[in-house]
Write an enzyme that holds these catalytic residues in place. Structure first.
Site, PDB file in Angstrom:
ATOM      1  N   ASP A 131     108.818  24.389  55.270  1.00  0.00           N
ATOM      2  CA  ASP A 131     109.369  22.932  55.551  1.00  0.00           C
ATOM      3  C   ASP A 131     108.325  22.020  55.922  1.00  0.00           C
ATOM      4  O   ASP A 131     108.224  20.862  55.177  1.00  0.00           O
ATOM      5  CB  ASP A 131     110.339  23.267  56.887  1.00  0.00           C
ATOM      6  CG  ASP A 131     111.267  21.844  56.633  1.00  0.00           C
ATOM      7  OD1 ASP A 131     111.118  20.956  55.985  1.00  0.00           O
ATOM      8  OD2 ASP A 131     112.218  21.744  57.592  1.00  0.00           O
ATOM      9  N   ASP A 155      97.954  27.704  60.793  1.00  0.00           N
ATOM     10  CA  ASP A 155      97.185  26.455  61.192  1.00  0.00           C
ATOM     11  C   ASP A 155      95.736  26.092  60.599  1.00  0.00           C
ATOM     12  O   ASP A 155      95.636  25.112  60.049  1.00  0.00           O
ATOM     13  CB  ASP A 155      96.949  26.549  62.703  1.00  0.00           C
ATOM     14  CG  ASP A 155      96.416  27.946  63.138  1.00  0.00           C
ATOM     15  OD1 ASP A 155      96.734  28.905  62.477  1.00  0.00           O
ATOM     16  OD2 ASP A 155      95.764  28.179  64.138  1.00  0.00           O
ATOM     17  N   LYS A 188     101.865  33.606  60.739  1.00  0.00           N
ATOM     18  CA  LYS A 188     101.263  33.345  62.244  1.00  0.00           C
ATOM     19  C   LYS A 188     101.300  34.578  62.745  1.00  0.00           C
ATOM     20  O   LYS A 188     101.821  34.885  64.086  1.00  0.00           O
ATOM     21  CB  LYS A 188     101.897  32.108  63.096  1.00  0.00           C
ATOM     22  CG  LYS A 188     101.400  31.666  64.277  1.00  0.00           C
ATOM     23  CD  LYS A 188     100.043  31.041  64.180  1.00  0.00           C
ATOM     24  CE  LYS A 188      99.302  30.814  65.685  1.00  0.00           C
ATOM     25  NZ  LYS A 188      97.843  30.137  65.339  1.00  0.00           N
ATOM     26  N   TYR A 243     115.918  28.834  61.029  1.00  0.00           N
ATOM     27  CA  TYR A 243     117.201  28.054  60.469  1.00  0.00           C
ATOM     28  C   TYR A 243     118.286  28.753  60.134  1.00  0.00           C
ATOM     29  O   TYR A 243     119.329  28.501  59.670  1.00  0.00           O
ATOM     30  CB  TYR A 243     116.630  27.800  59.004  1.00  0.00           C
ATOM     31  CG  TYR A 243     115.534  26.432  59.024  1.00  0.00           C
ATOM     32  CD1 TYR A 243     114.076  27.057  59.514  1.00  0.00           C
ATOM     33  CD2 TYR A 243     115.835  25.089  58.465  1.00  0.00           C
ATOM     34  CE1 TYR A 243     113.070  25.870  59.322  1.00  0.00           C
ATOM     35  CE2 TYR A 243     114.805  24.325  58.530  1.00  0.00           C
ATOM     36  CZ  TYR A 243     113.268  24.763  58.955  1.00  0.00           C
ATOM     37  OH  TYR A 243     112.413  23.838  59.049  1.00  0.00           O
TER      38      TYR A 243
END
Lengths: 338, 117
Positions: free
Chosen positions: A229, A205, A172, A125
């Site tokens: 988000d 995940d 991740k 972002y």
């Protein structure tokens, strides 16, 4: 002189009618607030040539606290999101998104009480995008040590101050070893200051899958911007939808409380939209201002009105207008007080 | 029968490309970089951002977290060629440490680069 001065930004679409309902409820709670009304969004673009007028910025800078209704972000145009700009201007690095079971909303979970802490200012972002050839677009994912450390520190302190037991870092880092690796490393470093809090980490995940299978296992989550988000909306879905999902954007010296749903322009002026998300954001704001008693009173009255189900909005099976729902909460508060 | 990959390649459209500037990522612990007018010939600094937030020109919140890595956008004040970008980088390297440079192109007249917040 009022005890608190708060910048009120009604926003667009259904925002003004929602914010008016919320103001009525908060004022009826007995808290002494002077509201300073300011504009933001597409209407401002037409009137002032900017989505975020300087006057609005100055009001927030002065009052250091704002309650904001939804705004519309133009898609695929050159205009920057007013929301993102606000976060950048005031460096509101912590997006706090609590989700919990609301008794009247029938959900399949035994337990749901999670506070998400989304890093709000960097990651992908950072608005650094390039067409690096006519076939290839590139976006830089910017993760910094101080940006990661402070959100971790903020979340861990919030957890401690509010009696929470467990904070997990979502990442991740098994694939993005540099960027998410740095985020995780900073979290682990910050966690050393909080030996009384159970800390750990989970790959994003797996976290997503675990959230929809057994959300009761989670307490507090710290997430980089993009995962935050997505997963905060997923958590709102667990709770029953965005209509009840509050949020706060917090920096070191300023906080803006807002619902996370859109402005629903097709319903504007019909007074049919549920104002609960902004109201719960307002409750968060009152607690932030130290007005815990008033916050608890509003929350209790809102739960009672929802539980009765007689004066609720269409999205929860009722026919009440936005302001009728607000008045029912006010009546409930008054009856409880008497 | 064409594969999906072959079909995808067939949809590619060539665009008119024009070199218009450079994003340069400068590393410094001495605060927001400053450049003199005309210091780099046809390249003029348009803005500087830090972690994606514009820090020059204009208002900067005193609360803003900054790191030692600044994106400096230099726009060309006239039509430029690749060798002028190379010359610019040589000049700039005499004063500044930088981590990367990204050329800015317009594609069919539209900017192929984002603005800063």
């Amino acid at each position: 002189m009022a005890t608190h001065v708060v910048t009120m930004i009604p926003g667009e679409g259904t925002g003004p009618e929602i914010c008016e309902a919320v103001r009525m409820v908060i004022d009826a709670s007995g808290v002494d607030i002077k509201w300073e009304y300011e504009d933001i969004g597409l209407d401002c673009l037409e009137k002032h040539g900017t989505l975020l007028p300087e006057k609005t910025i100055q009001s927030i800078a002065k009052n250091k606290v704002a309650l904001k209704g939804p705004t519309t972000t133009p898609i695929g145009t050159g205009h920057k999101s007013a929301n993102v700009t606000l976060r950048k201007v005031f460096d509101l690095y912590a997006n706090v998104r609590p989700v919990r079971l609301i008794p009247a909303l029938k959900r399949p979970w035994d337990k749901l009480d999670i506070i998400n802490f989304r890093e709000n200012t960097e990651d992908s972002y950072a608005a650094i995008e390039h067409m690096v050839s006519d076939e290839v677009a590139q976006c830089l994912k910017v993760i910094t040590w101080p940006g990661s450390y402070r959100i971790a520190d903020f979340a861990l302190k919030w957890a401690r101050d509010n009696g929470r037991k467990k904070v997990y870092c979502v990442h991740k880092a098994n694939i993005m070893k540099m960027t998410d690796g740095l985020f995780l490393e900073a979290f682990r470093e910050a966690a050393k200051k909080y030996p009384d809090i159970e800390t750990g980490d989970i790959i994003v995940d797996n976290c997503s899958m675990q959230l929809v299978r057994n959300p009761g296992q989670f307490d507090c989550l710290v997430l980089p911007n993009l995962y935050g988000d997505i997963l905060t909306d997923l958590c709102a879905g667990l709770m029953g939808g965005l209509g009840f999902a509050p949020g706060a954007n917090v920096g070191d010296n300023c906080a803006i409380f807002e619902a996370v749903h859109g402005s629903a322009p097709k319903y504007a002026g019909q007074k049919k939209v549920n104002p609960s998300a902004v109201l719960i954001s307002g409750i968060m704001m009152l607690r932030w201002l130290g007005e815990k008693e008033a916050a608890d009173r509003i929350e209790k009255a809102m739960y009672a009105v929802l539980e009765e189900g007689k004066t609720v909005t269409y999205d929860v099976g009722g026919t009440a207008k936005t302001d009728e729902y607000a008045k029912a909460i006010i009546d409930k508060m008054r009856k409880t007080a008497n | 029968m064409p594969t999906f990959t072959q079909d995808a390649i067939a949809t590619k459209k060539k665009k008119q490309i024009e070199l218009v500037g450079v994003d340069l990522y400068i590393i410094t612990d001495k605060g927001i970089p400053q450049f003199a007018d005309g210091e780099f010939g046809p390249f003029k600094c348009e803005f500087i951002s830090n972690r994606g937030t514009k820090v020059w020109p204009g208002f900067v919140s005193p609360d803003l977290l900054m790191v030692n890595w600044y994106r400096c956008r230099f726009m060309a004040t006239k039509p430029i060629k690749d060798h002028e970008v190379a010359d610019f980088l040589v000049q700039l390297s005499k004063k500044w440490e930088w981590s990367a440079a990204q050329k800015l192109w317009n594609y069919d007249g539209e900017a192929g680069y984002s603005k800063a917040y």
